[in-house]
Write an enzyme that holds these catalytic residues in place. Structure first.
Site, PDB file in Angstrom:
ATOM      1  N   HIS A   1       0.842  -1.186   0.000  1.00 35.89           N
ATOM      2  CA  HIS A   1       0.000   0.000   0.000  1.00 35.89           C
ATOM      3  C   HIS A   1       0.882   1.242   0.000  1.00 35.89           C
ATOM      4  CE1 HIS A   1      -2.741  -3.045   1.615  1.00 35.89           C
ATOM      5  NE2 HIS A   1      -3.700  -2.308   1.097  1.00 35.89           N
TER       6      HIS A   1
ATOM      7  N   MET B   1       7.605  -2.953   5.678  1.00 37.08           N
ATOM      8  CA  MET B   1       8.263  -2.949   4.367  1.00 37.08           C
ATOM      9  C   MET B   1       9.031  -1.648   4.153  1.00 37.08           C
ATOM     10  SD  MET B   1       7.831  -5.922   3.326  1.00 37.08           S
ATOM     11  CE  MET B   1       8.791  -5.648   1.862  1.00 37.08           C
ATOM     12  N   GLU B   2       8.482  -0.538   4.640  1.00 38.79           N
ATOM     13  CA  GLU B   2       9.178   0.743   4.526  1.00 38.79           C
ATOM     14  C   GLU B   2      10.494   0.712   5.302  1.00 38.79           C
ATOM     15  OE1 GLU B   2       5.216   1.362   2.986  1.00 38.79           O
ATOM     16  OE2 GLU B   2       5.962   0.280   4.723  1.00 38.79           O
TER      17      GLU B   2
ATOM     18  N   ASP C   1      27.594   1.442  -3.090  1.00 39.87           N
ATOM     19  CA  ASP C   1      27.827   2.243  -4.293  1.00 39.87           C
ATOM     20  C   ASP C   1      28.915   3.288  -4.069  1.00 39.87           C
ATOM     21  OD1 ASP C   1      27.231   3.286  -6.980  1.00 39.87           O
ATOM     22  OD2 ASP C   1      26.457   5.015  -5.874  1.00 39.87           O
TER      23      ASP C   1
END
Length: 156
Positions: free
Chosen positions: A77, A112-113, A127
């Site tokens: 969501h 999930m966030e 990176d």
């Protein structure tokens, strides 16, 4: 039945329309191992690279990613987080510990966030340091704790 499948076994978002609004939190952690040739650039708790301050950039990237979780994971969501905080520290055994804590008052959870925030922060460290060494490992990403939903969870 899995929560993201409908009665015909097709992918579906979970219907949260009947769920109560509650205050919810989630904390996730990513653990990284950096080789000595990267750790030698650590000064006062911050890594410096040709791209700039590594941990500061990773914190911003993790927060930005957590805000976009609903766009990245197909059946999540879209949520407007109340807060997102990322911390990065070096453990006693020289592992980089990245923690992301997200909070919201909503009908659905925010784990999930938190997981996306911690993961993208770790990928940003990779990176920014890969020019120093490719012997960098993201060991694990896991949920540490969540509260406010149907059942709370806390990793022992």
């Amino acid at each position: 039945m899995l929560s993201h499948l409908d009665s015909q076994n097709n992918p579906a978002m979970v219907d949260v329309s009947e769920k109560p609004v509650t205050y919810r939190t989630a904390t996730a952690q990513s653990v990284m191992v950096l080789p000595a040739e990267v750790l030698q650039h650590l000064v006062d708790g911050e890594l410096q690279s040709k791209k700039g301050s590594v941990f500061q950039t990773a914190i911003v990237a993790g927060i930005m990613a957590a805000k976009k979780t609903g766009e990245l994971i197909p059946l999540c969501h879209p949520l407007g987080m109340d807060n997102c905080k990322i911390t990065i520290e070096l453990s006693e055994n020289n592992e980089v510990l990245i923690e992301c804590t997200a909070t919201i008052t909503a009908k659905t959870g925010i784990e999930m966030e938190a997981l996306v925030g911690a993961s993208i922060a770790a990928l940003t460290v990779y990176d920014m340091c890969k020019a120093m060494s490719h012997d960098i490992a993201i060991k694990e990403t896991k949920l540490i704790e969540k509260t406010g939903g149907k059942r709370d969870f806390k990793r022992p």
